[in-house]
Design a protein around this motif. Structure first.
Motif, short mmCIF file in Angstrom:
data_model
loop_
_atom_site.label_atom_id
_atom_site.label_comp_id
_atom_site.label_asym_id
_atom_site.label_seq_id
_atom_site.Cartn_x
_atom_site.Cartn_y
_atom_site.Cartn_z
N PRO A 171 34.68 49.40 36.12
CA PRO A 171 33.59 48.95 37.01
C PRO A 171 33.91 47.72 37.85
CG PRO A 171 33.13 48.30 34.75
CD PRO A 171 34.43 49.04 34.71
N ASP A 172 35.05 47.05 37.60
CA ASP A 172 35.36 45.84 38.35
C ASP A 172 35.69 46.20 39.81
OD1 ASP A 172 36.42 43.55 39.47
OD2 ASP A 172 37.40 42.92 37.63
N PRO A 173 34.92 45.69 40.79
CA PRO A 173 35.17 46.09 42.19
C PRO A 173 36.45 45.49 42.80
CG PRO A 173 33.29 44.59 42.05
CD PRO A 173 33.72 44.86 40.65
N HIS A 174 37.06 44.51 42.18
CA HIS A 174 38.32 43.92 42.70
C HIS A 174 38.25 43.71 44.21
CE1 HIS A 174 40.56 44.17 38.98
NE2 HIS A 174 40.19 45.43 38.82
N PHE A 175 37.24 43.01 44.68
CA PHE A 175 37.07 42.84 46.13
C PHE A 175 38.26 42.13 46.77
CE2 PHE A 175 32.44 43.46 45.24
CZ PHE A 175 32.26 44.51 46.11
#
Ligand SMILES: C[S@@+](CC[C@H](N)C(=O)[O-])C[C@H]1O[C@@H](n2cnc3c(N)ncnc32)[C@H](O)[C@@H]1O
Length: 245
Positions: free
Chosen positions: A54-58
């Motif tokens: 779930p980490d979006p790693h923007f």
């Protein structure tokens, strides 16, 4: 794809699967064009978020940590999400939509406009909400969500206590939930569920606050269709109340 399709193209309910929740919407519409298929196969994996990851790693595509993170559940063809992402390049966006053709459409807009600040969950939003970091979302949108008008289908509506609990968990204190619909029975249902929920407060002070779109409003495709039919949508804005300290 891990569910059967019915003859109408609707996904068969996933009941009985211990790892999945029931979901009754469509997964697939018209055949995808080769360019759309390529974007889904080659580019979607770089910006996909899932309940497992779930980490979006923007920062993998954005120059700086996003100022805020906004979430749209059920973005359809992503028209609203793409316009918002263009208008707010310093905000990170997460959009959820299990309808493959809608995801393909948004991928097209991301590609054409070189948008760096969108992440996509091409699946049911609920497991993602359960997996996301608590207290991490600044603004959320649920726009023209399926109204499921028949009484026996009301339990399929996205606005139910369990999903409001999920949203309340991920929203930051003071975060906004924007809901719009042209289906008045569903609007009343939504208002009642939100008024009954201890974590949300309705922002409206006067009737014009829910009858008219807020200033920065970006209409969705379903909203444009409703307006073209001469219908008058309702715009309900809620604040996530501060958690007890
Ligand atoms: C009526 S459409 C509206 C699309 C778009 N928001 C608009 O206004 O044009 C509702 C969308 O919600 C999506 N949806 C329904 N349940 C969902 C869920 N549990 N998670 C994510 N999306 C969902 C459907 O696939 C559908 O595309």
């Amino acid at each position: 794809m891990n569910e059967k399709k019915t003859r109408t193209g609707a996904a068969a309910p996933l009941s009985g699967r211990p790892d999945r929740l029931d979901w009754h919407g469509r997964r697939l519409g018209k055949k995808l064009r080769p360019g759309q298929k390529e974007l889904l196969e080659k580019s979607l994996p770089d910006i996909r978020v899932t309940a497992q990851n779930p980490d979006p790693h923007f920062l993998s595509t954005m120059p700086n940590t996003p100022k805020q993170v906004w979430l749209e559940i059920g973005f359809g063809g992503g028209e609203h999400l793409a316009v918002q992402a263009r208008a707010h390049p310093d905000i990170g966006f997460i959009g959820c939509e299990p309808f493959v053709n809608g995801v393909a459409k948004l991928m097209g807009a991301i590609h054409e406009n070189e948008l760096k600040n969108i992440r996509i969950c091409d699946d049911d939003a609920r497991p993602l909400l359960d997996a996301m970091v608590e207290n991490s979302i600044d603004r959320s949108f649920i726009l023209y969500s399926d109204p499921w008008p028949k009484k026996r289908h009301h339990k399929r509506r996205f606005i139910v206590k369990e999903n409001l609990d999920r949203l309340a968990r991920v929203l930051k204190d003071g975060a906004e939930l924007c809901f719009a619909s042209d289906h008045m029975d569903f609007v009343e249902w939504t208002l009642q569920h939100l008024l009954d929920h201890p974590s949300f407060q309705w922002q409206a002070q006067t009737a014009s606050d829910w009858r008219n779109p807020p200033k920065d409003w970006v209409p969705t495709r379903y909203e444009e269709k409703a307006l073209a039919r001469g219908e008058r949508p309702a715009y309900l804005l809620f604040t996530r109340l501060p958690r007890d300290t």
